[in-house]
Design an enzyme around this catalytic site. Structure first.
Site, PDB file in Angstrom:
ATOM      1  N   LYS A 120       0.870  -1.162  -0.071  1.00  0.00           N
ATOM      2  CA  LYS A 120      -0.052   0.073  -0.139  1.00  0.00           C
ATOM      3  C   LYS A 120       0.847   1.239  -0.052  1.00  0.00           C
ATOM      4  CE  LYS A 120      -2.238   2.049   3.583  1.00  0.00           C
ATOM      5  NZ  LYS A 120      -2.896   2.431   4.535  1.00  0.00           N
ATOM      6  N   ASP A 138      -6.591   1.357   0.932  1.00  0.00           N
ATOM      7  CA  ASP A 138      -6.888   1.338   2.528  1.00  0.00           C
ATOM      8  C   ASP A 138      -8.113   1.282   2.926  1.00  0.00           C
ATOM      9  OD1 ASP A 138      -8.296   3.743   1.983  1.00  0.00           O
ATOM     10  OD2 ASP A 138      -7.183   5.015   3.088  1.00  0.00           O
TER      11      ASP A 138
END
Length: 210
Positions: A120, A138
């Site tokens: 991420k 997220d």
């Protein structure tokens, strides 16, 4: 959800916010990397408060190392998990200096090899600092993608792969920011603000609120 509906949603989000960006404050790829490292399980507002003071005294890997572990901890102690994050920052700065000439590498494998940097974080840096059409998933993006039925998946990796597949090229660079902001301010976790949502009529969430 069909392709036409997805395009209509993305078009509205783009029209409302043509040039979205992260709410993390940064002025270089290095500052962005450190801010994203600090942002896990923390708010952007909290991270910005800490980094404003930190970057005023250390905004390069060399300056951060000079500040030292205890020095970095002093600046980030208001952020959750600050001990581990400060250690990762120091280790990351050392690797950047020893292996990358003090620069943040524009390379997924090299980024993911840095302490505390996962997929991420690498996606955020590649997208926001270097303009890659990557999509960092997220909690906000995961929730919005599933709730709207835009790109449902059982975990963040599934949602990322689905988004990469269904989002047309012209929207890929910015979709990450649009969905985060949508999740943060409109499609909120406890009670989504469906009554004031830009795409309510296109969303496939069954339990809409007023």
């Amino acid at each position: 959800m069909n392709k036409e509906k997805r395009i209509a949603i993305l078009t509205r989000l783009r029209d409302a916010n043509p040039k979205p960006t992260t709410e993390l404050e940064y002025s270089s790829p290095f500052e962005l990397l450190i801010a994203v490292l600090l942002s896990a399980q923390a708010t952007d507002v909290g991270v910005n408060k800490a980094t404003r003071k930190l970057y005023a005294v250390a905004n390069t890997p060399a300056a951060m190392l000079e500040l030292g572990l205890d020095g970095v901890k002093d600046y980030v102690k208001t952020i959750g998990l600050f001990n581990t994050k400060a250690e990762n920052i120091i280790k990351t700065c050392r690797i950047l200096l020893e292996q990358h000439g003090g620069e943040v590498p524009e390379n997924r494998e090299a980024l993911e090899a840095l302490p505390g940097v996962g997929r991420k974080t690498a996606n955020v840096v590649l997208n926001t600092a270097f303009g890659w059409p990557t999509i960092a998933v997220d909690t906000h993006i995961f929730r919005v993608s599933n709730r709207m039925n835009f790109a449902p998946g059982k975990n963040v990796d599934e949602v990322e792969q689905k988004l990469l597949k269904v989002v047309p090229g012209e929207f890929k660079l910015d979709v990450h920011h649009w969905l985060i902001l949508h999740g943060r301010y409109t499609c909120t976790a406890r009670k989504p603000k469906c009554g004031s949502c830009l795409v309510e009529d296109l969303c496939e969430f069954k339990d809409k609120t007023e």
